[in-house]
Enzyme design. Structure first.
Site, PDB file in Angstrom:
ATOM      1  N   HIS A   1     -37.498 -30.713 -25.805  1.00 38.07           N
ATOM      2  CA  HIS A   1     -37.850 -29.923 -26.971  1.00 38.07           C
ATOM      3  C   HIS A   1     -36.531 -29.669 -27.693  1.00 38.07           C
ATOM      4  O   HIS A   1     -35.468 -29.604 -27.053  1.00 38.07           O
ATOM      5  CB  HIS A   1     -38.512 -28.615 -26.558  1.00 38.07           C
ATOM      6  CG  HIS A   1     -39.830 -28.829 -25.870  1.00 38.07           C
ATOM      7  ND1 HIS A   1     -40.145 -28.284 -24.660  1.00 38.07           N
ATOM      8  CD2 HIS A   1     -40.895 -29.579 -26.253  1.00 38.07           C
ATOM      9  CE1 HIS A   1     -41.369 -28.667 -24.319  1.00 38.07           C
ATOM     10  NE2 HIS A   1     -41.840 -29.460 -25.263  1.00 38.07           N
TER      11      HIS A   1
ATOM     12  N   ASP B   1     -34.367 -27.163 -26.119  1.00 38.31           N
ATOM     13  CA  ASP B   1     -33.847 -27.506 -24.774  1.00 38.31           C
ATOM     14  C   ASP B   1     -32.465 -28.133 -24.935  1.00 38.31           C
ATOM     15  O   ASP B   1     -31.570 -27.919 -24.124  1.00 38.31           O
ATOM     16  CB  ASP B   1     -34.714 -28.568 -24.070  1.00 38.31           C
ATOM     17  CG  ASP B   1     -36.103 -28.078 -23.702  1.00 38.31           C
ATOM     18  OD1 ASP B   1     -36.237 -26.895 -23.341  1.00 38.31           O
ATOM     19  OD2 ASP B   1     -37.039 -28.904 -23.770  1.00 38.31           O
TER      20      ASP B   1
END
Ligand code: XUL
Ligand code: MN
Length: 344
Positions: A49, A52
């Protein structure tokens, strides 16, 4: 030579065990340890993501985002890893509470497109050209709360805005029919591919198929894969399993329906998916009861099951199957498949 497969993992697949009804039961796993586990388990790709890869990216200027993502790229390279894709995490942010691209709030819709462009910046700095779009909250709990005609157009507008802003990226839509919404606007592969075909750059829109999402839509995952593969549009997979129409369970690949898992591997093998260079991702979650010292076993098991099923597909007695088909003797074909899987 039969195809070799490359495997990928997302950091969310190593998880402290919180669920909607209870808190974490294992300590959080630092990102470095996720990378170590990926290497130890024989995974080569990391799925991200956007936040992340670059935590807190909303508070950073584009140049700082690119710098952090480049640092992450070096961290991956040091371990022999590459980024497979980056997905804009629209569903956790306050602006995305009512969906991003289809929010009823025009400022939230603008935010969602801008955030997606930042996600593209992260991907390019990580050296990857694939954006995964899981339209999480692009749907409703109350059907009358949105106009479905408008919503479909808004999703397409967002796809077009990303494609036009980033001529070197591809988008893989990951459809899911429900959860967290009651009804999603892009529930199946057919919907995703139709949007792609109507976009400004049809060649750059494909799909990621997750087993559980297809099952939740009442569809056969291997047929969904076949449909996408026939169009050259299967750009990633999230293999896992799902025990019927429940919450998205993210079970170990093959854990609920081993024959269904065989059929998915069969279609990937038949279409030469491994030769395309696309990854085999497992979107699987450790059981909440699992102890911290063995909380990556679900990934190891999924990979083991996948590779064992590759062998099952390759050793399938196809000549006998072809005779059954020629004789229209599908009962014998049924038995052949079952006995092959049972190894009796
Ligand atoms: C949600 C889901 C996501 C996507 C990536 O069900 O599968 O993890 O795969 O955002
Ligand atoms: Mn997924």
């Amino acid at each position: 030579m039969p195809a070799a497969y490359r495997f990928s993992i997302g950091p969310w697949n190593i998880h402290p065990g919180a669920d909607p009804f209870g808190p974490p039961v294992r300590p959080p796993v630092p990102f470095d340890q996720v990378l170590d586990a990926a290497v130890a388990l024989g995974f080569e790709g990391i799925q991200f993501h956007d936040d992340d890869a670059v935590p807190d990216l909303e508070s950073l200027a584009p140049a700082a985002i690119a710098r952090e993502a480049e640092a992450m790229r070096r961290r991956l390279a040091d371990q022999g890893l590459v980024a497979e894709f980056v997905a804009p995490r629209l569903w956790e942010h306050a602006h995305g509470i009512d969906g991003g691209y289809t929010s009823n709030d025009p400022s939230a819709r603008r935010w969602a497109i801008e955030r997606s462009k930042r996600c593209v910046d992260v991907a390019l700095a990580l050296g990857c050209d694939l954006i995964v779009m899981w339209p999480a909250r692009e749907g409703t709990a109350v059907r009358e709360s949105k106009n479905p005609v408008q919503a479909s157009r808004q999703v397409l507008e967002a796809i077009d805005a990303i494609l036009l802003a980033a001529p070197n990226v591809r988008i893989a839509i990951e459809p899911k029919p429900n959860e967290p919404v009651d009804h999603a606007f892009v529930p199946t592969i057919g919907h995703a591919l139709s949007l792609g075909a109507r976009s400004v750059a049809p060649d750059r829109v494909g799909v990621l198929i997750e087993t559980a999402h297809a099952i939740l839509a009442g569809l056969d995952p291997s047929d969904e894969m076949g449909f996408a593969l026939a169009a050259g549009k299967l750009w990633s997979v999230h293999l896992n399993d799902q025990n019927g129409l429940k919450f998205d369970q993210d079970k170990v690949f093959g854990a609920a329906n081993l024959r269904g898992a065989f059929d998915q591997v069969r279609v990937l093998e038949m279409a030469g998916y491994g030769d395309t260079g696309a990854f085999i991702g497992f979107d699987v979650k450790a059981q909440r009861t699992q102890r911290a010292d063995s909380a990556t076993a679900h990934l190891a098991t999924s990979k083991r099951v996948f590779l064992a099923l590759v062998e099952k597909v390759r050793s399938f007695p196809q000549t006998i199957a072809d005779q059954c088909i020629a004789d229209r003797d599908y009962e014998s074909l049924e038995r052949l498949v079952l006995e092959h899987l049972l190894a009796v």
